[in-house]
Design an enzyme around this catalytic site. Structure first.
Site, PDB file in Angstrom:
ATOM      1  N   LYS A 136       0.273  -3.670  -2.456  1.00 59.74           N
ATOM      2  CA  LYS A 136       1.589  -3.168  -2.277  1.00 59.74           C
ATOM      3  C   LYS A 136       1.683  -3.436  -0.574  1.00 59.74           C
ATOM      4  O   LYS A 136       0.779  -3.333   0.025  1.00 59.74           O
ATOM      5  CB  LYS A 136       1.793  -1.412  -2.502  1.00 59.74           C
ATOM      6  CG  LYS A 136       1.798  -1.056  -3.952  1.00 59.74           C
ATOM      7  CD  LYS A 136       1.835   0.382  -3.818  1.00 59.74           C
ATOM      8  CE  LYS A 136       1.734   0.841  -5.250  1.00 59.74           C
ATOM      9  NZ  LYS A 136       3.248   0.553  -6.080  1.00 59.74           N
ATOM     10  N   ARG A 179       1.562   1.993 -17.019  1.00 53.51           N
ATOM     11  CA  ARG A 179       1.879   1.700 -18.412  1.00 53.51           C
ATOM     12  C   ARG A 179       0.443   1.279 -19.102  1.00 53.51           C
ATOM     13  O   ARG A 179       0.374   1.554 -20.255  1.00 53.51           O
ATOM     14  CB  ARG A 179       2.854   0.556 -18.449  1.00 53.51           C
ATOM     15  CG  ARG A 179       2.553  -0.539 -18.291  1.00 53.51           C
ATOM     16  CD  ARG A 179       3.745  -1.460 -17.825  1.00 53.51           C
ATOM     17  NE  ARG A 179       4.447  -1.050 -16.586  1.00 53.51           N
ATOM     18  CZ  ARG A 179       5.683  -1.705 -16.182  1.00 53.51           C
ATOM     19  NH1 ARG A 179       6.371  -2.463 -16.971  1.00 53.51           N
ATOM     20  NH2 ARG A 179       6.328  -1.063 -14.980  1.00 53.51           N
ATOM     21  N   ASP A 233       0.207  -4.013 -10.109  1.00 54.18           N
ATOM     22  CA  ASP A 233       0.832  -3.030  -9.719  1.00 54.18           C
ATOM     23  C   ASP A 233       1.675  -2.316 -10.723  1.00 54.18           C
ATOM     24  O   ASP A 233       2.161  -1.343 -10.474  1.00 54.18           O
ATOM     25  CB  ASP A 233       1.639  -3.135  -8.329  1.00 54.18           C
ATOM     26  CG  ASP A 233       2.016  -1.972  -7.699  1.00 54.18           C
ATOM     27  OD1 ASP A 233       1.209  -1.093  -7.734  1.00 54.18           O
ATOM     28  OD2 ASP A 233       3.169  -2.238  -7.099  1.00 54.18           O
TER      29      ASP A 233
END
Length: 503
Positions: free
Chosen positions: A282, A356, A352
């Site tokens: 990120k 899930r 990233d």
């Protein structure tokens, strides 16, 4: 802080402060009119001089009003009488609590619960007042060396109800409100804890502590990486490979149903205690806020605490999916193909999009409980923030009645959500040339395709997904966890238990 309810006329109240409402333009509420009559027009004379207009949140603190037993009267602006709704009511209560706490009124009798709020009963008004009061006074200062405390903080609040027959409803509202507020506080405390303290092991310790606190009703099992490997939870394990902290899944079981074999409600919380993005790193700006990527697990923990505190007649399983997504020599990579617990394979296109991958294995794991329904809670996608901002939680479901139940609970609790579609036409965006599916579906409809990914692992039960990426925390000056959607899920469970406060 103590809360209680009573039914009585304002002229008989001997208190540090009485709280009453004033509407626009300079119109006294019925209770304020009674006090004005007792004081021979003292209050109305002040309003005529322009001391208070009555706009939402305006305040005027009066001392030693003639013929009134209480030391002070707090006049609080409530806006236009016919427009007083849930949001304004909570704003008024919040302003009231702040004013009382800042001005040294250590106890007060509040008549705001007698105001007419469109479509809301006494139970709702008292419960929301309790929850709002606790929210207003919340601070997270455990890690500060110098703690700032009010000199004479608000210690006791008495809510007045119109009739004695409403006392029982008011007392029940306080009981429910305190339990929900405690659940919200627990979720916020976990969310605000720094990632060097709050890792998957810390989540597990809190889950075990919950079982100790509610022994006999709550049990906790913690599943480590070795057992996950034996279960085939390879997607979950892959996400945590780059971290030195072990991934741990905490399974909290609460049995309150008189029938211990009744099918449980299962709540699953994403618990990424820090999400650096992994190899798909990120940007540095704002990365500190990725400690909040475990707010799904924090909210499930808070809801489980609420259920145990109120001894709800339900069987509930809460799963805290603890993990940390870090870059490193052992981290999983873009291009990896993972075999999930369900046997389906996933091509990793972006590390990233890790939440899930953790959730898909947990959603397969919870099949063993033969659940009545499953709700997962996750700070899953930035796309949901773009779609719904920071006001509404995203809701997607494979079962319309369940979606309707959750939306109704959200409206009741003032913890709002908005349903997004979950159509088959979105599934093709997850196609992969090399595996059964990819872990991302591109920019269009990103919140929906993330839920579509999860839907492939929830075909054996009724399921709903709550994307709280926009609602789990605030940034900027008011930075901190919100505790959402503890209120919504608590209301959902209260409704399921037949304890919704309807009169």
């Amino acid at each position: 802080m103590e809360f209680s309810v009573k039914s009585g006329s304002p002229e008989k109240q001997r208190s540090a402060c009485i709280v009453v409402g004033v509407f626009e333009p300079r119109r006294l509420s019925p209770i304020a009119e009674q006090l004005d009559k007792i004081s021979d027009g003292y209050i109305s004379a002040l309003l005529r001089r322009g001391e208070l207009e009555g706009k939402v949140g305006q305040t005027l603190l009066l001392h030693h009003v003639p013929n009134v037993l209480s030391e002070r009267i707090l006049l609080i602006g409530c806006g236009k009488e016919r427009e007083l709704d849930e949001r304004q009511y909570k704003q008024v209560v919040q302003k009231t609590i702040n004013t009382l706490n800042d001005t040294g009124s250590m106890e007060a009798v509040c008549f705001l619960t007698e105001l007419h709020v469109k479509g809301r009963n006494t139970y709702w008004k008292v419960r929301q007042a309790v929850e709002t009061a606790k929210e207003t006074l919340y601070t997270f200062d455990q890690l500060k060396s110098n703690k700032v405390e009010a000199r004479r903080p608000l210690r006791k609040m008495v809510f007045n109800v119109p009739t004695r027959r409403e006392l029982t409803s008011g007392e029940r509202a306080i009981q429910h409100g305190l339990a929900i507020a405690a659940g919200i506080k627990a979720a916020k405390d976990l969310g605000n804890m720094p990632p060097n303290i709050c890792n998957a092991g810390y989540l597990a310790s809190q889950a075990r502590q919950l079982a100790d606190n509610y022994a006999g009703a709550v049990t906790t099992r913690v599943i480590g990486e070795q057992q996950m490997k034996e279960l085939g939870m390879n997607a979950y394990l892959a996400v945590g490979q780059g971290s030195q902290n072990e991934s741990l899944m905490s399974v909290i079981e609460y049995k309150g149903n008189p029938n211990p074999d009744a099918r449980p409600i299962v709540l699953v919380g994403k618990g990424l205690t820090f999400d650096a993005g992994g190899i798909s790193l990120k940007p540095g700006e704002g990365m500190d806020e990725m400690k909040y990527d475990m707010c799904g697990a924090a909210s499930v923990y808070g809801v489980m605490r609420m259920a145990a505190e109120l001894r709800l007649p339900l069987n509930i399983v809460g799963v805290l999916a603890g993990c940390e997504n870090m870059p490193g020599g052992r981290a999983y990579r873009p291009g990896d193909i993972l075999t999930t617990m369900s046997g389906q394979t996933v091509e990793v296109l972006n590390t990233d999009a890790e939440g899930r991958l953790v959730l898909c294995d947990v959603l397969t794991y919870v099949e063993r409980f033969e659940p009545e329904l499953v709700v997962d809670v996750a700070t899953l996608t930035g796309a949901c923030v773009i779609a719904l901002g920071h006001h509404l939680t995203g809701l997607m479901a494979n079962h319309n009645p369940l979606a309707s139940e959750l939306l109704n609970a959200a409206e009741q609790a003032g913890d709002r959500a908005w349903r997004l579609p979950l159509g088959e036409e979105f599934q093709e965006q997850l196609d992969s040339n090399f595996a059964d599916m990819a872990n991302i579906g591109g920019r269009p409809g990103g919140a929906i395709t993330a839920a579509c990914f999860l839907a492939r692992f929830t075909r054996k039960y009724n399921w709903a997904h709550l994307d709280i990426a926009g609602t789990a925390w605030r940034s900027g000056k008011a930075k901190g966890a919100t505790g959402r959607p503890v209120a919504m899920l608590s209301q959902f469970l209260l409704n399921r238990a037949g304890l919704n406060g309807e009169e």
